[in-house]
Scaffold this motif. Structure first.
Motif, PDB file in Angstrom:
ATOM      1  N   ALA A   5       4.397 -18.719  25.805  1.00  0.00           N
ATOM      2  CA  ALA A   5       4.728 -18.130  27.105  1.00  0.00           C
ATOM      3  C   ALA A   5       4.451 -19.108  28.237  1.00  0.00           C
ATOM      4  CB  ALA A   5       3.928 -16.842  27.301  1.00  0.00           C
ATOM      5  N   ALA A   6       3.344 -19.859  28.113  1.00  0.00           N
ATOM      6  CA  ALA A   6       3.031 -20.847  29.151  1.00  0.00           C
ATOM      7  C   ALA A   6       4.074 -21.949  29.196  1.00  0.00           C
ATOM      8  CB  ALA A   6       1.647 -21.423  28.898  1.00  0.00           C
ATOM      9  N   ALA A   7       4.550 -22.359  28.025  1.00  0.00           N
ATOM     10  CA  ALA A   7       5.555 -23.414  27.980  1.00  0.00           C
ATOM     11  C   ALA A   7       6.814 -23.013  28.737  1.00  0.00           C
ATOM     12  CB  ALA A   7       5.890 -23.758  26.533  1.00  0.00           C
ATOM     13  N   ALA A   8       7.138 -21.722  28.701  1.00  0.00           N
ATOM     14  CA  ALA A   8       8.329 -21.241  29.412  1.00  0.00           C
ATOM     15  C   ALA A   8       8.178 -21.394  30.921  1.00  0.00           C
ATOM     16  CB  ALA A   8       8.587 -19.776  29.060  1.00  0.00           C
ATOM     17  N   THR A   9       6.923 -21.484  31.399  1.00  0.00           N
ATOM     18  CA  THR A   9       6.684 -21.690  32.831  1.00  0.00           C
ATOM     19  C   THR A   9       6.537 -23.165  33.170  1.00  0.00           C
ATOM     20  OG1 THR A   9       4.246 -21.663  32.779  1.00  0.00           O
ATOM     21  CG2 THR A   9       5.385 -19.520  32.797  1.00  0.00           C
ATOM     22  N   GLY A  10       6.429 -24.000  32.141  1.00  0.00           N
ATOM     23  CA  GLY A  10       6.259 -25.427  32.364  1.00  0.00           C
ATOM     24  C   GLY A  10       4.844 -25.852  32.681  1.00  0.00           C
ATOM     25  N   SER A  11       3.869 -24.946  32.525  1.00  0.00           N
ATOM     26  CA  SER A  11       2.502 -25.253  32.920  1.00  0.00           C
ATOM     27  C   SER A  11       1.506 -24.464  32.070  1.00  0.00           C
ATOM     28  CB  SER A  11       2.290 -24.911  34.399  1.00  0.00           C
ATOM     29  OG  SER A  11       0.917 -24.970  34.745  1.00  0.00           O
ATOM     30  N   LEU A  12       0.310 -25.038  31.910  1.00  0.00           N
ATOM     31  CA  LEU A  12      -0.791 -24.358  31.218  1.00  0.00           C
ATOM     32  C   LEU A  12      -1.836 -23.839  32.203  1.00  0.00           C
ATOM     33  CD1 LEU A  12      -1.204 -26.877  28.270  1.00  0.00           C
ATOM     34  CD2 LEU A  12      -0.702 -24.444  28.011  1.00  0.00           C
ATOM     35  N   ALA A  13      -1.533 -23.846  33.473  1.00  0.00           N
ATOM     36  CA  ALA A  13      -2.498 -23.428  34.485  1.00  0.00           C
ATOM     37  C   ALA A  13      -3.009 -22.021  34.222  1.00  0.00           C
ATOM     38  CB  ALA A  13      -1.871 -23.508  35.873  1.00  0.00           C
ATOM     39  N   GLN A  14      -4.327 -21.848  34.251  1.00  0.00           N
ATOM     40  CA  GLN A  14      -5.052 -20.577  34.112  1.00  0.00           C
ATOM     41  C   GLN A  14      -5.021 -20.012  32.694  1.00  0.00           C
ATOM     42  OE1 GLN A  14      -6.125 -21.408  37.502  1.00  0.00           O
ATOM     43  NE2 GLN A  14      -6.836 -19.385  36.929  1.00  0.00           N
ATOM     44  N   VAL A  15      -4.463 -20.724  31.745  1.00  0.00           N
ATOM     45  CA  VAL A  15      -4.246 -20.191  30.392  1.00  0.00           C
ATOM     46  C   VAL A  15      -5.125 -20.912  29.373  1.00  0.00           C
ATOM     47  CG1 VAL A  15      -2.567 -20.066  28.497  1.00  0.00           C
ATOM     48  CG2 VAL A  15      -1.883 -19.431  30.821  1.00  0.00           C
ATOM     49  N   LEU A  16      -5.774 -20.107  28.497  1.00  0.00           N
ATOM     50  CA  LEU A  16      -6.510 -20.643  27.365  1.00  0.00           C
ATOM     51  C   LEU A  16      -6.158 -19.836  26.118  1.00  0.00           C
ATOM     52  CD1 LEU A  16     -10.102 -21.122  28.846  1.00  0.00           C
ATOM     53  CD2 LEU A  16      -8.367 -22.896  28.505  1.00  0.00           C
ATOM     54  N   ALA A  17      -5.876 -20.536  25.034  1.00  0.00           N
ATOM     55  CA  ALA A  17      -5.611 -19.895  23.746  1.00  0.00           C
ATOM     56  C   ALA A  17      -6.768 -20.207  22.803  1.00  0.00           C
ATOM     57  CB  ALA A  17      -4.303 -20.411  23.150  1.00  0.00           C
ATOM     58  N   PHE A  18      -7.234 -19.179  22.089  1.00  0.00           N
ATOM     59  CA  PHE A  18      -8.354 -19.326  21.160  1.00  0.00           C
ATOM     60  C   PHE A  18      -7.858 -19.027  19.749  1.00  0.00           C
ATOM     61  CE2 PHE A  18     -10.006 -18.509  25.295  1.00  0.00           C
ATOM     62  CZ  PHE A  18     -11.254 -19.108  25.376  1.00  0.00           C
ATOM     63  N   HIS A  19      -8.077 -19.983  18.851  1.00  0.00           N
ATOM     64  CA  HIS A  19      -7.638 -19.830  17.466  1.00  0.00           C
ATOM     65  C   HIS A  19      -8.781 -20.153  16.516  1.00  0.00           C
ATOM     66  CE1 HIS A  19      -3.189 -19.214  17.709  1.00  0.00           C
ATOM     67  NE2 HIS A  19      -3.430 -19.617  18.949  1.00  0.00           N
ATOM     68  N   SER A  20      -8.633 -19.696  15.276  1.00  0.00           N
ATOM     69  CA  SER A  20      -9.685 -19.859  14.287  1.00  0.00           C
ATOM     70  C   SER A  20      -9.091 -20.055  12.904  1.00  0.00           C
ATOM     71  CB  SER A  20     -10.590 -18.616  14.299  1.00  0.00           C
ATOM     72  OG  SER A  20     -11.490 -18.630  13.220  1.00  0.00           O
ATOM     73  N   LEU A  21      -9.849 -20.759  12.050  1.00  0.00           N
ATOM     74  CA  LEU A  21      -9.476 -20.886  10.642  1.00  0.00           C
ATOM     75  C   LEU A  21     -10.086 -19.770   9.800  1.00  0.00           C
ATOM     76  CD1 LEU A  21      -9.831 -24.745  10.096  1.00  0.00           C
ATOM     77  CD2 LEU A  21      -7.709 -23.421  10.256  1.00  0.00           C
TER      78      LEU A  21
ATOM     79  N   VAL B 222     -11.765 -19.054   5.646  1.00  0.00           N
ATOM     80  CA  VAL B 222     -12.987 -19.860   5.583  1.00  0.00           C
ATOM     81  C   VAL B 222     -13.929 -19.482   6.738  1.00  0.00           C
ATOM     82  CG1 VAL B 222     -12.119 -21.819   4.272  1.00  0.00           C
ATOM     83  CG2 VAL B 222     -11.728 -21.747   6.731  1.00  0.00           C
ATOM     84  N   PRO B 223     -14.370 -18.208   6.797  1.00  0.00           N
ATOM     85  CA  PRO B 223     -15.247 -17.810   7.896  1.00  0.00           C
ATOM     86  C   PRO B 223     -16.553 -18.590   7.944  1.00  0.00           C
ATOM     87  CG  PRO B 223     -15.215 -16.125   6.175  1.00  0.00           C
ATOM     88  CD  PRO B 223     -14.115 -17.091   5.865  1.00  0.00           C
ATOM     89  N   GLY B 224     -17.011 -19.076   6.785  1.00  0.00           N
ATOM     90  CA  GLY B 224     -18.253 -19.828   6.760  1.00  0.00           C
ATOM     91  C   GLY B 224     -18.158 -21.200   7.392  1.00  0.00           C
ATOM     92  N   ALA B 225     -16.956 -21.709   7.595  1.00  0.00           N
ATOM     93  CA  ALA B 225     -16.789 -23.023   8.228  1.00  0.00           C
ATOM     94  C   ALA B 225     -16.999 -22.948   9.733  1.00  0.00           C
ATOM     95  CB  ALA B 225     -15.405 -23.586   7.931  1.00  0.00           C
ATOM     96  N   ARG B 226     -16.830 -21.767  10.314  1.00  0.00           N
ATOM     97  CA  ARG B 226     -16.958 -21.594  11.762  1.00  0.00           C
ATOM     98  C   ARG B 226     -16.166 -22.674  12.491  1.00  0.00           C
ATOM     99  NH1 ARG B 226     -17.540 -16.908  12.251  1.00  0.00           N
ATOM    100  NH2 ARG B 226     -18.157 -17.150  14.407  1.00  0.00           N
ATOM    101  N   SER B 227     -14.869 -22.668  12.302  1.00  0.00           N
ATOM    102  CA  SER B 227     -14.027 -23.704  12.888  1.00  0.00           C
ATOM    103  C   SER B 227     -12.820 -23.101  13.565  1.00  0.00           C
ATOM    104  CB  SER B 227     -13.571 -24.686  11.800  1.00  0.00           C
ATOM    105  OG  SER B 227     -12.755 -25.700  12.346  1.00  0.00           O
ATOM    106  N   GLY B 228     -12.569 -23.543  14.784  1.00  0.00           N
ATOM    107  CA  GLY B 228     -11.399 -23.098  15.527  1.00  0.00           C
ATOM    108  C   GLY B 228     -11.105 -24.076  16.647  1.00  0.00           C
ATOM    109  N   PHE B 229     -10.358 -23.605  17.637  1.00  0.00           N
ATOM    110  CA  PHE B 229     -10.066 -24.477  18.781  1.00  0.00           C
ATOM    111  C   PHE B 229      -9.731 -23.650  20.008  1.00  0.00           C
ATOM    112  CE2 PHE B 229      -5.730 -24.017  17.005  1.00  0.00           C
ATOM    113  CZ  PHE B 229      -4.966 -23.768  18.142  1.00  0.00           C
ATOM    114  N   VAL B 230      -9.819 -24.323  21.153  1.00  0.00           N
ATOM    115  CA  VAL B 230      -9.356 -23.773  22.430  1.00  0.00           C
ATOM    116  C   VAL B 230      -8.322 -24.742  22.965  1.00  0.00           C
ATOM    117  CG1 VAL B 230     -10.012 -22.869  24.681  1.00  0.00           C
ATOM    118  CG2 VAL B 230     -11.709 -22.949  22.829  1.00  0.00           C
ATOM    119  N   ALA B 231      -7.206 -24.214  23.436  1.00  0.00           N
ATOM    120  CA  ALA B 231      -6.146 -25.052  23.992  1.00  0.00           C
ATOM    121  C   ALA B 231      -5.659 -24.442  25.296  1.00  0.00           C
ATOM    122  CB  ALA B 231      -4.987 -25.174  23.000  1.00  0.00           C
ATOM    123  N   GLY B 232      -5.359 -25.309  26.262  1.00  0.00           N
ATOM    124  CA  GLY B 232      -4.823 -24.785  27.513  1.00  0.00           C
ATOM    125  C   GLY B 232      -5.106 -25.672  28.707  1.00  0.00           C
TER     126      GLY B 232
END
Length: 406
Positions: free
Chosen positions: A229-245, A251-261
């Motif tokens: 949705a952010a890409a459709a606006t051409g900007s990542l302003a004010q947006v954060l996406a949180f993902h996890s493995l 693999v919940p025991g790995a406690r691994s993910g990322f934040v993007a935005g």
């Protein structure tokens, strides 16, 4: 240390759902059957071999201090995955500026509130969250000195964001959204995500999109994401996406993910996390690279969940109507009194579920979880089938009127 020397905001935290569940079931002696646990959203599928092998091959990383920003190779793998998954324009997600690793989405979802919410403000800033919700959102808001504002999910399984009054938006500092939603499984459309991005920019709040269940969906029906949705606006302003493995790759025991935005928010977030000490161990980063670069194991995982949802439909049938969610691995049936249902089922069949009331709050005259129960289909197909059959047997042996089931 005396009680008076503790952070008084700790007293505002409510008991965690599983603590409440232990209290509910205390004193109940279950029937002598093997225990089946549907209460916690902890995937019990075997970890992908590529993940285990990567950890073993990189244990020499124990001799290194990891960096908070993570290995560039991991950030590149994440950016490549997200670009492909959400059909982002080439270069839109810069691994140098727009991606940081996290020790699972839970850690990052909590700490983002501590990093971005203004302190000692009157009136308190609002943190908007769906109701029902992942309790980390509420705890993060309370410990940051903010006021949680609950957005009740309607029949769609998501809040009606357009019904929120402007006076609420003006006080909002942070909005948590969850798509697919825990526990309803409902997703947000690309149109709604775009509308929320415009609101975030209009009022200057941070939009935190918890998408940890984004890869668990019926094959061919991938939900939209906030980055798309952010890409459709051409900007990542004010947006954060949180993902996890944890969910995607079991693999919940790995406690691994990322934040993007938003690069500016992430720059400040990295500064906060440097003091917090949340750097991901190198061998976990190596495992994450392998996981984000492989889709075959995720396809197998989706197929496994599809079989379990099909079994639920077949076994429970009309006795306990259940819907296959658009995402995630939960059933969310209506039973009127979730606590009574869960306590009685546990005693009669040694099957443990979670009352929906423990995932929601009474807000605006409505409690959207009291008449629900969450069933997490996280075990093997054989265990899930056994547990579902016991629920069916329980329903057959106990008059429906005992639970006022719809």
């Amino acid at each position: 240390m005396t009680k008076n020397s503790m952070n008084p905001l700790l007293e505002t935290l409510q008991a965690y759902p599983f603590e409440r569940l232990r209290t509910l079931l205390a004193g109940v002696t279950p029937v002598d059957k093997e225990f089946i646990d549907f209460s916690i959203g902890e995937p019990r599928h075997p970890a992908p071999a590529i993940v285990s092998e990567a950890i073993m091959e990189h244990l020499h990383g124990l001799a290194e201090y990891p960096k908070v920003i993570g290995d560039l190779r991991l950030r590149q793998a994440i950016a490549t995955w997200a670009t492909r998954r959400f059909a982002l324009p080439a270069g839109f997600l810069d691994p140098e500026r727009h991606v940081i690793p996290a020790n699972g989405s839970r850690e990052a979802l909590f700490s983002i509130a501590q990093a971005v919410l203004p302190p000692c403000q009157s009136p308190k800033p609002l943190v908007l969250l769906p109701n029902p919700f992942y309790q980390i959102y509420e705890g993060a808001a309370l410990l940051a000195g903010a006021e949680p504002y609950y957005l009740n999910c309607d029949a769609s399984g998501q809040p009606d964001f357009r019904a929120v009054e402007e006076s609420v938006w003006t006080r909002t500092a942070l909005l948590y959204i969850n798509s697919p939603h825990n526990p309803t499984g409902a997703t947000l459309s690309l149109e709604t995500l775009g509308w929320l991005i415009r609101k975030a920019r209009q009022y200057g709040f941070v939009l935190a999109a918890d998408e940890c269940y984004s890869e668990l969906y019926p094959e061919g029906q991938a939900p939209a994401g906030i980055l798309e949705a952010a890409a459709a606006t051409g900007s990542l302003a004010q947006v954060l996406a949180f993902h996890s493995l944890s969910k995607r790759s079991s693999v919940p025991g790995a406690r691994s993910g990322f934040v993007a935005g938003d690069a500016d928010i992430l720059r400040a977030f990295v500064r906060y996390r440097t003091y917090l000490g949340t750097a991901t161990p190198p061998f976990i980063q190596a495992a994450a690279i392998a996981a984000w670069q492989d889709e075959q194991h995720v396809q197998h995982t989706r197929a496994d969940y599809a079989r379990k949802f099909a079994a639920a439909q077949d076994i429970l049938g009309a006795l306990l109507p259940v819907e296959t969610p658009a995402g995630g691995f939960y059933l969310w049936p209506r039973v009127r009194d979730g606590e009574t249902f869960v306590r009685t089922l546990y005693g009669a069949e040694h099957v443990r579920c979670l009352p929906g009331a423990y995932l929601a709050r009474d807000a605006h005259g409505v409690h959207p979880g009291r008449d629900r129960v969450r069933i997490a289909l996280v075990g093997s197909l054989e265990d899930c089938v056994e547990g579902l059959q016991r629920i069916r047997h329980f329903m057959e042996q106990h008059p429906i009127s005992n639970f006022n089931i719809y």
